[in-house]
Write an enzyme that holds these catalytic residues in place. Structure first.
Site, PDB file in Angstrom:
ATOM      1  N   TYR A 105       0.853  -1.183   0.000  1.00 39.83           N
ATOM      2  CA  TYR A 105       0.000   0.000   0.000  1.00 39.83           C
ATOM      3  C   TYR A 105       0.898   1.245   0.000  1.00 39.83           C
ATOM      4  O   TYR A 105       1.882   1.311   0.761  1.00 39.83           O
ATOM      5  CB  TYR A 105      -0.889  -0.046   1.248  1.00 39.83           C
ATOM      6  CG  TYR A 105      -1.652   1.216   1.476  1.00 39.83           C
ATOM      7  CD1 TYR A 105      -2.655   1.599   0.588  1.00 39.83           C
ATOM      8  CD2 TYR A 105      -1.381   2.048   2.548  1.00 39.83           C
ATOM      9  CE1 TYR A 105      -3.358   2.773   0.779  1.00 39.83           C
ATOM     10  CE2 TYR A 105      -2.085   3.221   2.751  1.00 39.83           C
ATOM     11  CZ  TYR A 105      -3.070   3.576   1.853  1.00 39.83           C
ATOM     12  OH  TYR A 105      -3.759   4.746   2.046  1.00 39.83           O
ATOM     13  N   ASP A 177      -0.292  -7.455   7.101  1.00 37.69           N
ATOM     14  CA  ASP A 177      -1.379  -6.524   6.772  1.00 37.69           C
ATOM     15  C   ASP A 177      -2.479  -7.362   6.111  1.00 37.69           C
ATOM     16  O   ASP A 177      -2.330  -7.814   4.982  1.00 37.69           O
ATOM     17  CB  ASP A 177      -0.852  -5.433   5.827  1.00 37.69           C
ATOM     18  CG  ASP A 177      -1.927  -4.413   5.443  1.00 37.69           C
ATOM     19  OD1 ASP A 177      -3.125  -4.753   5.530  1.00 37.69           O
ATOM     20  OD2 ASP A 177      -1.556  -3.298   5.027  1.00 37.69           O
TER      21      ASP A 177
HETATM   22  C1  LIG Z   1      -5.887   1.578   3.154  1.00 36.98           C
HETATM   23  C2  LIG Z   1      -4.800   0.647   3.487  1.00 36.98           C
HETATM   24  C3  LIG Z   1      -3.904   0.924   4.539  1.00 36.98           C
HETATM   25  C4  LIG Z   1      -3.934   2.208   5.320  1.00 36.98           C
HETATM   26  O1  LIG Z   1      -5.097   2.351   6.079  1.00 36.98           O
HETATM   27  P1  LIG Z   1      -5.811   3.765   6.396  1.00 36.98           P
HETATM   28  O2  LIG Z   1      -7.000   3.337   7.167  1.00 36.98           O
HETATM   29  O3  LIG Z   1      -6.127   4.397   5.084  1.00 36.98           O
HETATM   30  O4  LIG Z   1      -4.844   4.567   7.181  1.00 36.98           O
HETATM   31  C5  LIG Z   1      -2.951  -0.025   4.828  1.00 36.98           C
HETATM   32  N1  LIG Z   1      -2.847  -1.176   4.131  1.00 36.98           N
HETATM   33  C6  LIG Z   1      -3.674  -1.461   3.105  1.00 36.98           C
HETATM   34  C7  LIG Z   1      -3.528  -2.747   2.378  1.00 36.98           C
HETATM   35  C8  LIG Z   1      -4.668  -0.562   2.750  1.00 36.98           C
HETATM   36  O5  LIG Z   1      -5.475  -0.848   1.714  1.00 36.98           O
END
Ligand SMILES: *Cc1c(COP(=O)(O)O)cnc(C)c1O
Length: 386
Positions: A105, A177
């Site tokens: 991301y 993540d």
């Molecule tokens: C959107 C996203 C983030 C960041 O999250 P926010 O809530 O926008 O701060 C991190 N990892 C992935 C895979 C994302 O899609």
């Protein structure tokens, strides 16, 4: 398919996670405790709530829910996904090294390269779909491996079990993540990860109405450190936002089922379209991570990227600006379908040469397939692609 059978068995957890009738009124939904502080009976005598940066009952209910969703002992929520990631990196010290993906991301990339590199943390970006590439970067200073799977936006798959055992052998933490899969499709702690991170903004919230992040872990010591960082750095979500995510989680199973079903239909339709060159979706047997995705995920989700055959940037731009149901916007994971151009939108913070090196072309179009009627979504894409 054995993996399919256990697919949607978590709805009971999703509906009930973290919520108990409110002790003062019996309210079935956890109230929005919109308060900054709590009155103490005597100095130091309180009901476990002192100040709302440290504790809030609505947040506590959500943190319990997050823990249940990820089969974890502990959950913690933050004011955004990047704030949750920020808290994980703050576990480290100057000189510590992190091995992370080269297809992440954009905001994670920016946080790592523009903020924490300056503060003395060293990041090695590798293709984490190749466990050997991760192994090659491990040294005595490595403290953390950070992976995204599936990745945003190229839908690459990393083997969580294999990387977790590499991490364990070397006494390194593995953080995953899990935003794209959501806990309905993938539970990294059960596969050996130490920390799971979510942008709760996406599938957990599910309605494009809140920004929030979450972490889950089974490790008591990690939870203590992360809680200390959460209250010390202060990136906590407000109670209204916690309420919205608690509400969203109740339908996570139903929504993910619909995202997966629509995603599969659209991925196959795109792959058969004469004007489409390539479709990135882990559900295809030809996807290099397909076997691992089948092993570690209960479904392939609603995220799809694709490229047109036409190399003229105007053709890509035309598709992006002519859909009607798919709204042109950053973000993903809501009930409504979105279309996005990573090169100029979500991933614009990554230098172009680096994007191209990692396979993210200017032609790439990313879809977050919503839960609308799939025939309408196909009509919309059909008209836009022409
Ligand atoms: C959107 C996203 C983030 C960041 O999250 P926010 O809530 O926008 O701060 C991190 N990892 C992935 C895979 C994302 O899609």
């Amino acid at each position: 398919m054995a993996a399919q059978e256990k697919k949607w068995g978590n709805n009971t957890t999703f509906v009930h996670a973290g919520t108990h009738p409110d002790p003062s009124t019996g309210a079935i939904m956890t109230p929005i405790y919109q308060t900054s502080t709590y009155v103490q009976e005597a100095p130091g005598v309180n009901q476990g709530f002192e100040y709302a940066r440290s504790q809030n009952p609505t947040r506590k209910a959500l943190e319990e829910a997050i823990a249940m969703l990820e089969n974890a002992k502990h959950g913690l929520v933050f004011s955004s996904g990047v704030a949750a990631t920020d808290a994980v990196i703050k576990l480290l010290q100057v000189g510590d090294e992190v091995i992370c993906g080269n297809d992440m991301y954009g905001g994670t990339y920016r946080l790592f390269t523009k903020i924490f590199t300056k503060l003395g943390i060293v990041f090695h970006q590798v293709n984490t779909a190749q466990v050997d590439e991760v192994r090659k970067k491990v040294n005595a200073k490595t403290r953390l491996i950070w992976i995204e799977t599936p990745t945003n936006p190229l839908m690459n798959i990393s083997d969580i079990t294999a990387i977790a055992s590499l991490a364990k052998e070397n006494g390194i933490w593995l953080a995953v993540d899990n935003t794209f899969a959501s806990p309905a499709l993938q539970q990294p702690l059960l596969l050996g990860a130490d920390i799971v991170m979510h942008s709760a903004t996406k599938y957990l919230g599910g309605h494009s109405d809140v920004i929030q992040g979450a972490l889950a872990t089974n490790d008591d010591a990690l939870r203590e450190q992360l809680y200390f960082i959460q209250k010390s750095s202060g990136a906590v979500p407000g109670p209204m936002d916690c309420f919205l995510v608690l509400r969203g989680i109740k339908t996570l199973g139903l929504r993910m089922k619909a995202h997966c079903e629509n995603g599969a239909v659209i991925a196959k339709w795109l792959a058969d379209h004469p004007k489409v060159e390539k479709v990135y979706w882990p559900g295809f047997a030809s996807h290099p991570g397909h076997a691992i995705a089948q092993k570690q995920m209960k479904g392939f989700g609603g995220m799809i990227s694709f490229e047109l055959k036409d190399n003229d940037p105007a053709a890509t731009k035309k598709v992006l600006s002519s859909t009607r149901l798919f709204s042109l916007a950053e973000s993903l994971g809501g009930v409504e379908s979105l279309i996005n151009h990573p090169a100029t939108m979500t991933h614009a913070s990554i230098p172009r040469e680096e994007r191209l090196r990692n396979g993210l072309s200017d032609k790439l179009i990313r879809l977050s397939v919503g839960i609308e009627d799939v025939a309408d979504l196909i009509d919309d894409l059909s008209r836009a692609i022409g």
